[in-house]
Design a protein around this motif. Structure first.
Motif, mmCIF file in Angstrom:
data_model
loop_
_atom_site.group_PDB
_atom_site.id
_atom_site.type_symbol
_atom_site.label_atom_id
_atom_site.label_comp_id
_atom_site.label_asym_id
_atom_site.label_seq_id
_atom_site.Cartn_x
_atom_site.Cartn_y
_atom_site.Cartn_z
ATOM 1 N N VAL A 123 4.607 17.774 -9.657
ATOM 2 C CA VAL A 123 4.528 16.863 -10.388
ATOM 3 C C VAL A 123 5.079 18.014 -11.771
ATOM 4 C CG1 VAL A 123 4.559 15.960 -12.326
ATOM 5 C CG2 VAL A 123 3.871 14.803 -9.857
ATOM 6 N N THR A 124 6.396 18.441 -11.991
ATOM 7 C CA THR A 124 6.350 19.476 -13.596
ATOM 8 C C THR A 124 6.758 18.178 -15.079
ATOM 9 O OG1 THR A 124 8.668 19.449 -13.029
ATOM 10 C CG2 THR A 124 7.064 21.478 -12.243
ATOM 11 N N GLY A 125 7.189 16.865 -14.916
ATOM 12 C CA GLY A 125 6.749 15.914 -15.702
ATOM 13 C C GLY A 125 8.388 15.505 -15.888
ATOM 14 N N LYS A 126 8.809 15.420 -17.214
ATOM 15 C CA LYS A 126 10.205 14.135 -17.620
ATOM 16 C C LYS A 126 11.201 15.380 -18.173
ATOM 17 C CE LYS A 126 11.818 10.633 -19.526
ATOM 18 N NZ LYS A 126 11.589 9.339 -19.547
ATOM 19 N N LEU A 127 12.050 16.034 -17.408
ATOM 20 C CA LEU A 127 12.787 16.334 -18.283
ATOM 21 C C LEU A 127 14.219 15.058 -19.325
ATOM 22 C CD1 LEU A 127 15.465 18.095 -15.590
ATOM 23 C CD2 LEU A 127 13.254 19.132 -16.970
ATOM 24 N N LYS A 128 14.706 16.064 -19.929
ATOM 25 C CA LYS A 128 15.560 15.308 -21.210
ATOM 26 C C LYS A 128 16.800 14.605 -20.442
ATOM 27 C CE LYS A 128 14.715 18.432 -24.930
ATOM 28 N NZ LYS A 128 15.412 19.578 -26.017
ATOM 29 N N SER A 129 16.633 15.486 -19.140
ATOM 30 C CA SER A 129 17.705 13.922 -18.446
ATOM 31 C C SER A 129 17.473 13.122 -17.968
ATOM 32 C CB SER A 129 18.401 15.075 -17.168
ATOM 33 O OG SER A 129 17.288 15.046 -16.075
ATOM 34 N N LYS A 130 15.934 13.086 -18.485
ATOM 35 C CA LYS A 130 15.612 11.386 -18.154
ATOM 36 C C LYS A 130 15.184 11.323 -16.766
ATOM 37 C CE LYS A 130 17.755 8.942 -21.463
ATOM 38 N NZ LYS A 130 17.806 8.053 -22.725
ATOM 39 N N ASN A 131 15.192 12.235 -16.063
ATOM 40 C CA ASN A 131 14.561 12.639 -14.123
ATOM 41 C C ASN A 131 13.062 13.121 -14.092
ATOM 42 O OD1 ASN A 131 16.666 11.982 -13.174
ATOM 43 N ND2 ASN A 131 17.975 13.331 -13.131
ATOM 44 N N VAL A 132 11.689 12.241 -13.660
ATOM 45 C CA VAL A 132 10.815 12.951 -13.681
ATOM 46 C C VAL A 132 11.167 13.997 -12.290
ATOM 47 C CG1 VAL A 132 8.600 12.648 -12.806
ATOM 48 C CG2 VAL A 132 9.736 11.107 -14.479
ATOM 49 N N VAL A 133 10.819 15.229 -12.571
ATOM 50 C CA VAL A 133 10.701 16.434 -11.521
ATOM 51 C C VAL A 133 9.341 16.385 -10.598
ATOM 52 C CG1 VAL A 133 11.285 18.513 -11.337
ATOM 53 C CG2 VAL A 133 12.574 17.589 -13.288
ATOM 54 N N VAL A 134 9.783 16.426 -8.665
ATOM 55 C CA VAL A 134 9.037 17.152 -8.459
ATOM 56 C C VAL A 134 9.206 18.219 -7.376
ATOM 57 C CG1 VAL A 134 7.522 16.300 -6.538
ATOM 58 C CG2 VAL A 134 8.105 14.430 -8.077
#
Length: 140
Positions: A123-134
């Motif tokens: 997990v790298t966190g949440k983007l401004k695009s609102k997606n949580v990124v893995v």
């Protein structure tokens, strides 16, 4: 004085240095990430955690390996990165799964909207695009 005590008294610096090196070596060793079991979580639960409290979610999940399960929405490639979007009925935001190796792209092509997908990555966190990124994901 005994011979052992006499040795230590004469070589204080050497003994002290050896003790420090040994303690530092023991303190610096840790298990490989491969030895740590991934956190098993659903898309809905990870999305909910980030939606409710991003700071706490980052503390709990950021830079940690997760095994995540969700519903395939679509796959795409941007900036030489291939990824898929996983969702859940309850999930807002979605979770963006960035694949680790090109061999994973073949798997993406075979997914259909609505398929259940399991992925393992960091997990790298949440983007401004609102997606949580893995990232660095392997599709299972």
């Amino acid at each position: 004085m005994s011979k052992v005590n006499n040795f230590f008294m004469k070589h204080k610096t050497l003994v002290f240095t050896l003790v420090i090196v040994i303690l530092a070596g023991v303190g610096c060793t840790k298990a490989d990430d491969k030895d740590i079991a991934p956190i098993k979580i659903s898309v809905a639960d990870l999305a909910k955690a980030y939606k409710e409290n991003k700071g706490k979610a980052d503390k709990d999940y950021k830079n940690k390996t997760v095994e995540i399960v969700g519903t395939f929405e679509y796959g795409a490639t941007e900036f030489l990165q291939s990824y898929i979007i996983l969702s859940s009925e309850k999930a807002v935001p979605n979770v963006q799964i960035v694949v680790k190796e090109r061999s994973e792209i073949v798997k993406i092509v075979n997914f259909k909207k609505g398929d259940t997908v399991t992925a393992q990555g960091v997990v790298t966190g949440k983007l401004k695009s609102k997606n949580v990124v893995v990232t660095n994901c392997i599709l299972k």
